[in-house]
Design an enzyme around this catalytic site. Sequence first.
Site, PDB file in Angstrom:
ATOM      1  N   HIS A  19       6.369   6.818  37.516  1.00  0.00           N
ATOM      2  CA  HIS A  19       7.064   6.090  36.875  1.00  0.00           C
ATOM      3  C   HIS A  19       8.291   6.982  36.354  1.00  0.00           C
ATOM      4  CE1 HIS A  19       5.915   8.426  33.351  1.00  0.00           C
ATOM      5  NE2 HIS A  19       4.709   8.173  33.783  1.00  0.00           N
ATOM      6  N   GLU A  76      -3.420   6.075  34.437  1.00  0.00           N
ATOM      7  CA  GLU A  76      -3.221   7.397  34.180  1.00  0.00           C
ATOM      8  C   GLU A  76      -4.467   7.966  33.551  1.00  0.00           C
ATOM      9  OE1 GLU A  76      -2.402  10.300  35.128  1.00  0.00           O
ATOM     10  OE2 GLU A  76      -0.572  10.859  34.130  1.00  0.00           O
TER      11      GLU A  76
END
Length: 196
Positions: A10, A81
């Site tokens: 990201h 994550e």
Amino acid sequence: MALKIFIMRHGETEWSVSGKHTGRVDIPLTENGEREARQLGKRLASTTFDHVLVSPLQRARQTCDLADCGARAETEPDLIEWNNGDYEGQTHTDIFKKRPDWNLFRDGCPHGESPADISARADRLIKRLVTLDGNVALFSHSHFGRVLGVRWIGLPVQAGQHFILNTASLSVLCYQHENVAAPAIESWNNHGSYGE
């Protein structure tokens, strides 16, 4: 068609700038992160994806959308994550004050994921990915992307500490000579167009 896996981290967030460990906290991209994501989309423009998978966290979803891949994206929970547990929102400096020899890839996080936990999650995702054909886009995160990369080539989680992933980077996993017995890394942490 041979499997090729594109890992996109990201774009920038406030915590990636400050160095805070950002696991499950769901924070958005900064304005610069949005620019990075649009630039990533330009770098991907010449690549057609057969599958697009994205982490459920908004920073990955925003990146996917701004890179013009969101319309076909499927949420993949295993792309989330690393769970930082008690270390969420802390910097390395904060953690080293308490544990000077701490290493995420060796020690994991108290009340979060251990290296064994995240390795099992990456292996589970790889087991799914190898059933696919063609170009697969994954929009994910730094630490999980690093674990996925090393597990793809059969290395232990601890090796992930040596594979940096910057914001809005592009990495490509493949098979050497299209041999499924020879998983390889074609490109890592690239910020140019694919193939450069």
